[in-house]
Scaffold this active site. Sequence first.
Site, PDB file in Angstrom:
ATOM      1  N   GLY A 179      42.170  43.899  31.015  1.00  0.00           N
ATOM      2  CA  GLY A 179      42.368  42.566  30.343  1.00  0.00           C
ATOM      3  C   GLY A 179      41.374  42.218  29.336  1.00  0.00           C
ATOM      4  O   GLY A 179      41.095  40.789  29.220  1.00  0.00           O
ATOM      5  N   GLY A 208      41.902  39.255  26.862  1.00  0.00           N
ATOM      6  CA  GLY A 208      42.103  37.825  27.238  1.00  0.00           C
ATOM      7  C   GLY A 208      40.911  37.045  27.355  1.00  0.00           C
ATOM      8  O   GLY A 208      39.849  37.283  26.498  1.00  0.00           O
ATOM      9  N   GLN A 209      40.789  35.767  27.871  1.00  0.00           N
ATOM     10  CA  GLN A 209      39.732  35.024  27.712  1.00  0.00           C
ATOM     11  C   GLN A 209      38.369  35.492  28.006  1.00  0.00           C
ATOM     12  O   GLN A 209      37.407  35.403  27.138  1.00  0.00           O
ATOM     13  CB  GLN A 209      39.924  33.545  28.555  1.00  0.00           C
ATOM     14  CG  GLN A 209      39.088  32.537  27.850  1.00  0.00           C
ATOM     15  CD  GLN A 209      38.972  31.201  29.044  1.00  0.00           C
ATOM     16  OE1 GLN A 209      39.425  31.323  30.322  1.00  0.00           O
ATOM     17  NE2 GLN A 209      38.206  30.104  28.793  1.00  0.00           N
ATOM     18  N   ASP A 216      44.254  46.935  27.663  1.00  0.00           N
ATOM     19  CA  ASP A 216      45.262  45.826  28.088  1.00  0.00           C
ATOM     20  C   ASP A 216      46.295  46.133  27.996  1.00  0.00           C
ATOM     21  O   ASP A 216      46.713  47.448  27.427  1.00  0.00           O
ATOM     22  CB  ASP A 216      44.987  44.562  27.021  1.00  0.00           C
ATOM     23  CG  ASP A 216      45.175  43.105  27.455  1.00  0.00           C
ATOM     24  OD1 ASP A 216      44.141  42.416  27.448  1.00  0.00           O
ATOM     25  OD2 ASP A 216      46.474  42.910  28.088  1.00  0.00           O
ATOM     26  N   ILE A 217      47.576  45.438  28.402  1.00  0.00           N
ATOM     27  CA  ILE A 217      48.791  45.896  28.416  1.00  0.00           C
ATOM     28  C   ILE A 217      49.352  45.794  27.019  1.00  0.00           C
ATOM     29  O   ILE A 217      50.523  46.279  26.933  1.00  0.00           O
ATOM     30  CB  ILE A 217      49.671  44.969  29.339  1.00  0.00           C
ATOM     31  CG1 ILE A 217      50.774  45.605  29.816  1.00  0.00           C
ATOM     32  CG2 ILE A 217      49.946  43.599  28.838  1.00  0.00           C
ATOM     33  CD1 ILE A 217      51.505  45.280  30.974  1.00  0.00           C
ATOM     34  N   TYR A 244      47.967  31.624  42.996  1.00  0.00           N
ATOM     35  CA  TYR A 244      46.942  32.150  42.176  1.00  0.00           C
ATOM     36  C   TYR A 244      45.395  32.156  43.355  1.00  0.00           C
ATOM     37  O   TYR A 244      44.843  33.064  43.360  1.00  0.00           O
ATOM     38  CB  TYR A 244      46.583  31.316  40.985  1.00  0.00           C
ATOM     39  CG  TYR A 244      45.092  31.653  39.993  1.00  0.00           C
ATOM     40  CD1 TYR A 244      44.897  32.794  39.592  1.00  0.00           C
ATOM     41  CD2 TYR A 244      44.328  30.688  40.261  1.00  0.00           C
ATOM     42  CE1 TYR A 244      43.712  33.160  38.874  1.00  0.00           C
ATOM     43  CE2 TYR A 244      42.980  31.102  39.615  1.00  0.00           C
ATOM     44  CZ  TYR A 244      42.725  32.228  38.929  1.00  0.00           C
ATOM     45  OH  TYR A 244      41.672  32.723  38.376  1.00  0.00           O
ATOM     46  N   LYS A 283      43.290  34.934  45.016  1.00  0.00           N
ATOM     47  CA  LYS A 283      41.989  35.035  45.086  1.00  0.00           C
ATOM     48  C   LYS A 283      41.394  35.085  46.272  1.00  0.00           C
ATOM     49  O   LYS A 283      40.290  36.059  46.481  1.00  0.00           O
ATOM     50  CB  LYS A 283      41.344  33.886  44.074  1.00  0.00           C
ATOM     51  CG  LYS A 283      41.740  33.750  42.856  1.00  0.00           C
ATOM     52  CD  LYS A 283      41.257  35.223  41.936  1.00  0.00           C
ATOM     53  CE  LYS A 283      41.366  35.062  40.770  1.00  0.00           C
ATOM     54  NZ  LYS A 283      41.061  36.439  40.026  1.00  0.00           N
ATOM     55  N   ILE A 337      36.377  28.019  32.965  1.00  0.00           N
ATOM     56  CA  ILE A 337      35.649  28.796  31.883  1.00  0.00           C
ATOM     57  C   ILE A 337      36.046  28.063  30.433  1.00  0.00           C
ATOM     58  O   ILE A 337      37.252  27.942  30.066  1.00  0.00           O
ATOM     59  CB  ILE A 337      35.512  30.270  31.769  1.00  0.00           C
ATOM     60  CG1 ILE A 337      35.158  30.821  33.095  1.00  0.00           C
ATOM     61  CG2 ILE A 337      34.655  30.749  30.486  1.00  0.00           C
ATOM     62  CD1 ILE A 337      35.293  32.391  33.222  1.00  0.00           C
TER      63      ILE A 337
HETATM   64  N1  SER Z   1      40.404  28.452  35.256  1.00  0.00           N
HETATM   65  C1  SER Z   1      41.267  28.819  36.248  1.00  0.00           C
HETATM   66  C2  SER Z   1      42.698  27.989  36.306  1.00  0.00           C
HETATM   67  O1  SER Z   1      42.367  26.875  35.927  1.00  0.00           O
HETATM   68  C3  SER Z   1      40.603  28.664  37.642  1.00  0.00           C
HETATM   69  O2  SER Z   1      39.965  30.008  37.766  1.00  0.00           O
HETATM   70  O3  SER Z   1      43.487  28.446  36.633  1.00  0.00           O
END
Ligand code: SER
Length: 326
Positions: A8, A11-12, A34-35, A144, A148, A174
């Site tokens: 990844g 990604g961010q 990454d993919i 999601y 988790k 983040i």
């Molecule tokens: N920043 C993420 C989201 O908003 C939360 O882990 O999905």
Amino acid sequence: MERILVIGANGQIGSELVDALAAQHGADNVIAADISPRSLYAAKVYEVIDVLSADRLAAVAEQYQITQVYQLAALLSATGEQAPLKAWTLNMDGLLNILELARIRGEAGKPLKVFWPSSIAAFGPNTPAQNTPQFTIMDPTTIYGISKLAGERLCEYYFQKYGVDVRSIRYPGIISYKSPPGGGTTDYAIAIFHAALRGESYSCFLEADTTLPMIYMPDAIRATISLMDAPADKLSIRSSYNVAGLSFNPRQLAQVIEQNLPDFDIHYAPDSRQAIAASWPQSLDDEIARRDWGWQAQIDIQHLVKDMLKNVKLSQTPESALTKAA
Ligand code: SER
């Protein structure tokens, strides 16, 4: 010597973690993966990997004699709601493939340390919202968040049953400027800077008083690397650690932006992401992370806003990526 695989990497988090790890371990020892067919951030070593391919993971781990894996490939909360089965498959099978890789390599005498990100999304509407404890009610409502929470249990299971050295953080939202936001509910706090610098009124998809736990990227990277560098015997949590940065709501963030850009203006048009945000904590109790591995957030909202306004590059991020209701 560590040989580190970051999955990844485009990604961010990955885009910034690769550089931080390269500074610490040498760029030749950090394999960005990454993919997509190429590195978006000019990683020195890059491999195309689909985390759903266990064979490909095993081959790359063997080729580079990998000792640490950061598994960051995932669909986030808002995009996950558009494709729940895809989110579940990527988020769960991706993690399981890594945990199995670590188990198998560990049994072959080639131990693999694993980092996997959990999230504030693992909590839910019945979780105490203020100063949320490490151990509490967890009833996530998004696919999601469900992935988790299940992932946290898998991490602890692989540690207890197979001794896999897996480490994890429940990241707050983040905030960063290097890569475009990737479909999260907390991403208003990135998009707002792009609108402010364009001189536009920002249409916020959350209500003004929706307080959420957030963290600025340099603190998030420092937390991640500190946890991975901590001695194993200091770690009492093998599911995922609460880690706090700072907490604020859109109105408070807009006020600090306005102190720096007096013409800035915000209006509120909450969409489906409001319900997601409302189900998450407002602040986190991270006492165990402080005690176990010395965590301490450093960056406050004033610093965050000044740094974002200085560094956001408008050309990198199409407006559609920032404002689309996912
Ligand atoms: N920043 C993420 C989201 O908003 C939360 O882990 O999905």
